[in-house]
Design an enzyme around this catalytic site. Structure first.
Site, short mmCIF file in Angstrom:
data_model
loop_
_atom_site.label_atom_id
_atom_site.label_comp_id
_atom_site.label_asym_id
_atom_site.label_seq_id
_atom_site.Cartn_x
_atom_site.Cartn_y
_atom_site.Cartn_z
CG ASP A 74 -0.32 -0.44 2.51
OD1 ASP A 74 0.92 -0.42 2.59
OD2 ASP A 74 -1.05 -0.79 3.44
CD GLU A 143 -10.53 -0.15 15.59
OE1 GLU A 143 -11.53 -0.25 14.89
OE2 GLU A 143 -10.37 0.71 16.46
CG HIS A 145 -6.05 -1.86 8.69
ND1 HIS A 145 -6.22 -0.53 8.93
CD2 HIS A 145 -4.72 -2.07 8.76
CE1 HIS A 145 -5.04 0.03 9.13
NE2 HIS A 145 -4.11 -0.88 9.04
CD GLU A 150 -8.95 1.32 7.26
OE1 GLU A 150 -8.92 0.44 8.15
OE2 GLU A 150 -8.37 2.41 7.39
C1 GLP Z 1 -0.48 0.59 8.45
C2 GLP Z 1 -0.23 -0.24 7.19
C3 GLP Z 1 -0.50 -1.70 7.42
C4 GLP Z 1 0.22 -2.15 8.67
C5 GLP Z 1 -0.33 -1.39 9.84
C6 GLP Z 1 0.25 -1.80 11.18
O1 GLP Z 1 -1.80 0.95 8.59
N1 GLP Z 1 -1.00 0.20 6.09
O2 GLP Z 1 -0.09 -2.43 6.30
O3 GLP Z 1 0.08 -3.51 8.84
O4 GLP Z 1 -0.02 -0.02 9.64
O5 GLP Z 1 1.41 -1.10 11.44
P1 GLP Z 1 2.29 -1.28 12.74
O6 GLP Z 1 3.07 -2.51 12.52
O7 GLP Z 1 3.13 -0.05 12.80
O8 GLP Z 1 1.36 -1.39 13.89
#
Ligand code: GLP
Length: 254
Positions: A74, A143, A145, A150
């Protein structure tokens, strides 16, 4: 096949395990220019330790990324690649700049594309040019995702522009000076189908007790519940969740 779990008493051990697994998978595959290993990659704080270890493995000559093709999950809409909060910046800074992967093997969605629909369509088509994504590493949002899919994302979803929900904006505002108004409102993301229907093996790294809720919904929640998109992972035959005891809801013995 049910989702497998590998639980470690520390984040370091979890990162070691997943980095070693990726090195093993790439080396066992013996990639070549005509038969590259296709690797899906996430951003976020959780995979950082894995990236650091993959760089070390490269420096120790245990692995080469010359014949590895990557697809990132992403990217925010509207951030320049030079913006430290963009996922381009993150990936080059934390990983690509330190290994021998050729630039042309790196694929990240362009959040500045004028024609966003075309950008997403082309990205999806490029993934389909390869026989399979051999391995997809992912992370989980608090949550549930997956990438930027989402709540409400469909099982059939493919690469597209998504609107971020407030809880994601709030969670990610820690990277934007704790100011939610600075977090982009939309992003480009691979879909649930993009991940599940094209990938041989998926490993999700989940660290910290704040992720316990999401991890529980992923493994024990209702199958294919659009409210928690990571529950779609139950629909894939080869998923491993690599976590620490905190995320797994266990008390660490240490
Ligand atoms: C973002 C990314 C996700 C990732 C998530 C969790 O929202 N788009 O792909 O998995 O963060 O990130 P973290 O590992 O910093 O909690």
């Amino acid at each position: 096949m049910p989702i497998k779990q590998a639980i470690f008493s520390s984040t370091d051990d979890a990162s070691d395990y997943l980095a070693n697994l990726i090195v093993r998978r790439i080396n066992d595959f013996s990639p070549s220019a005509s038969k590259p290993f296709v690797l899906g990659l996430p951003t976020g704080s959780s995979p950082e330790g894995v990236y650091a270890r993959l760089i070390q493995a490269y420096k120790d000559k245990k692995i080469s990324f010359k014949n590895v093709v990557t697809f990132n999950m992403d990217e925010y809409v509207g951030l320049k690649p030079s913006d430290p909060q963009s996922y381009h910046y993150f990936m080059f800074n934390k990983f690509f700049n330190h290994i021998d992967i050729p630039r042309e093997n790196i694929n990240i969605l362009n959040g500045l594309a004028e024609d966003v629909e075309k950008e997403c369509k082309d990205y999806e088509a490029k993934i389909h040019k390869f026989p399979r994504i051999n391995f997809f590493m992912g992370g989980l949002g608090p949550e549930g995702h997956l990438a930027f899919n989402e709540a409400g994302s469909k099982r059939t979803s493919v690469t597209r522009e998504v609107t971020l929900v407030q809880s994601t904006i709030d969670a990610n505002s820690r990277f934007f000076g704790n100011d939610p108004s600075k977090v982009p409102k939309t992003a480009l993301s691979v879909g649930i189908s993009t991940i599940l229907d094209n990938t041989d093996e998926i490993a999700i790294i989940v660290l910290g007790s704040a992720k316990h809720f999401a991890l529980d919904k992923t493994i024990n929640g209702k199958r294919n519940d659009p409210k928690y998109p990571s529950s779609y992972l139950q629909d894939h035959h080869n998923v491993l969740i690599v976590s620490d005891t905190g995320a797994a809801g266990l008390k660490s013995k240490l």
